[in-house]
Design a protein around this motif. Sequence first.
Motif, PDB file in Angstrom:
ATOM      1  N   UNK A  29      -9.654   2.141  -4.123  1.00  0.00           N
ATOM      2  CA  UNK A  29      -9.725   2.170  -6.096  1.00  0.00           C
ATOM      3  C   UNK A  29      -8.924   3.084  -6.420  1.00  0.00           C
ATOM      4  N   UNK A  30      -9.612   4.436  -5.806  1.00  0.00           N
ATOM      5  CA  UNK A  30      -8.472   5.502  -6.508  1.00  0.00           C
ATOM      6  C   UNK A  30      -7.445   5.833  -6.770  1.00  0.00           C
ATOM      7  N   UNK A  31      -6.871   5.228  -4.889  1.00  0.00           N
ATOM      8  CA  UNK A  31      -5.930   5.782  -4.332  1.00  0.00           C
ATOM      9  C   UNK A  31      -4.416   4.083  -5.208  1.00  0.00           C
TER      10      UNK A  31
ATOM     11  N   UNK B 120       0.708   8.915   2.274  1.00  0.00           N
ATOM     12  CA  UNK B 120      -0.759   8.801   3.136  1.00  0.00           C
ATOM     13  C   UNK B 120      -1.445   9.647   2.138  1.00  0.00           C
ATOM     14  N   UNK B 121      -1.085   8.478   0.569  1.00  0.00           N
ATOM     15  CA  UNK B 121      -1.954   8.268  -0.954  1.00  0.00           C
ATOM     16  C   UNK B 121      -4.001   7.989  -0.438  1.00  0.00           C
ATOM     17  N   UNK B 122      -3.790   6.260   0.584  1.00  0.00           N
ATOM     18  CA  UNK B 122      -4.891   6.624   0.415  1.00  0.00           C
ATOM     19  C   UNK B 122      -5.894   7.462   1.884  1.00  0.00           C
TER      20      UNK B 122
ATOM     21  N   UNK C 181      -6.316   4.967   5.676  1.00  0.00           N
ATOM     22  CA  UNK C 181      -5.463   4.985   6.659  1.00  0.00           C
ATOM     23  C   UNK C 181      -5.386   2.932   6.830  1.00  0.00           C
ATOM     24  N   UNK C 182      -6.107   2.634   6.720  1.00  0.00           N
ATOM     25  CA  UNK C 182      -6.132   0.714   6.317  1.00  0.00           C
ATOM     26  C   UNK C 182      -5.599   0.886   5.221  1.00  0.00           C
ATOM     27  N   UNK C 183      -6.235   0.873   4.459  1.00  0.00           N
ATOM     28  CA  UNK C 183      -5.118   1.100   3.173  1.00  0.00           C
ATOM     29  C   UNK C 183      -3.853   1.166   3.224  1.00  0.00           C
TER      30      UNK C 183
ATOM     31  N   UNK D 144       0.933  -0.966  -0.360  1.00  0.00           N
ATOM     32  CA  UNK D 144       0.325   0.175   0.316  1.00  0.00           C
ATOM     33  C   UNK D 144       0.886   1.489  -0.348  1.00  0.00           C
ATOM     34  N   UNK D 145       1.866   1.325   0.897  1.00  0.00           N
ATOM     35  CA  UNK D 145       2.680   2.598   0.717  1.00  0.00           C
ATOM     36  C   UNK D 145       3.859   1.961  -0.122  1.00  0.00           C
TER      37      UNK D 145
END
Length: 419
Positions: free
Chosen positions: A338-340, A145-147, A286-288, A6-7
């Motif tokens: 989904x966008x992130x 911090x994208x999600x 944040x979970x993403x 995710x990161x």
Amino acid sequence: MKERPADSTPSSIQPSAKEPLWTSRFIMLSVANLFLFFGFQMLLPTIPAYVTQLGGDNSAIGMVIFILTLSALIVRPFSGAALDMFSGRLILVVGSIITLIAIGSYIIAASVGIIYLLRVVHGIGWGISTTTYGTMASDIIPASRRGEGMGYFGLASTLAMALGPMSGIAIMKTYDYSVLFIVSFSLTFCSLLVSLLLRGSGKPSKEATANKTAPAIPAANSSLLSRLVDKQALFPSLLVLLIAVTYGGIVSFITLFGNEQNIANVGWFFSVNALMLFLVRPVSGKIFDTKGHVWVLLPGAVFSLAGLLLLSYTSGTPMLMLAAACYGIGFGAIQPSLQAWTVQRAAPDRRGAANATFFSAFDLGIGLGALILGPIAAATNYAVMYRLSGIMFVIYLVVYVVYIGRERKTALLGSTSSS
């Protein structure tokens, strides 16, 4: 190809502390996005009623929704490619002006045919503007911090979704359609004014471009299609298309469903749904960022499917609100994640094309929902229609689970061969 975490920021450049998110540019962009979506959401439940007043039937209502989404779908890839080459603020001005022309012209529309033409213009402006806002936001938000950032940015459209439809209906009933269109026009104009105050060009920074996490497609050696559509965005876009079909069925026909079930005010669905979106977006973001997309996209689909099934059996306001809560939790978790994920998979200088691919799929899903589900309701009823639309989430779950399985198998084979 092994899925990035995710990161996706390389460990060598991981920040020691949280990178700033709530910058002046991010706040102003979110406010401008709020005004744009508020003006749009006011027209979402009222334009179908306006078409009915002009003599249109249920088929005409479906076409009004489909025409806008189709024109937005067509223009998004071109606007996305333009964003990878030119200033986002310039593209935003063009899209806003086109949108203003369409909304201002609704006042003088005298037939359903003219409404069709204006929906084409509106869809073009809407497609350009929303693609630009999403791309500019993804450029401003720190990668780590994208999600979370996309979740917060999406709260602007969520707030508009909560207040816009009910405000539009209230204005329509208290005054008339002319006042409704003037208010929508004014909000869109405010969006343009705020966006003009943004500092910077709206293009990715040199630093962001230097820290690419995915290979860019060389412009000189790529086809027109590859320039307009980002390959890395295709799988998340397929998933968002499937969920958008169900959302298209809701925004197009829930008023008629309320009439069928003798529910006094179906506007409660929009309010409760938006409230859940508002609450869940920051948490799911944040979970993403910390756990990855699996922890968001799977439970989100289960909640949304439950919401649709509850909606199909709804006969009163309390159950309508429960259905809206479940659907809102699921949709609020899935859509921004989904966008992130789409932005994460794309190279920094391909984010315009990636966002355009994503939003095009979302538009296509809404349009297909309005076009396909309407005849199903006519052959059965709206309750059965919503029940059957849940099949989209079943397909979503199957496709996504297969994808996860293949990715994990590829990762396992890769680790085995390297050892």
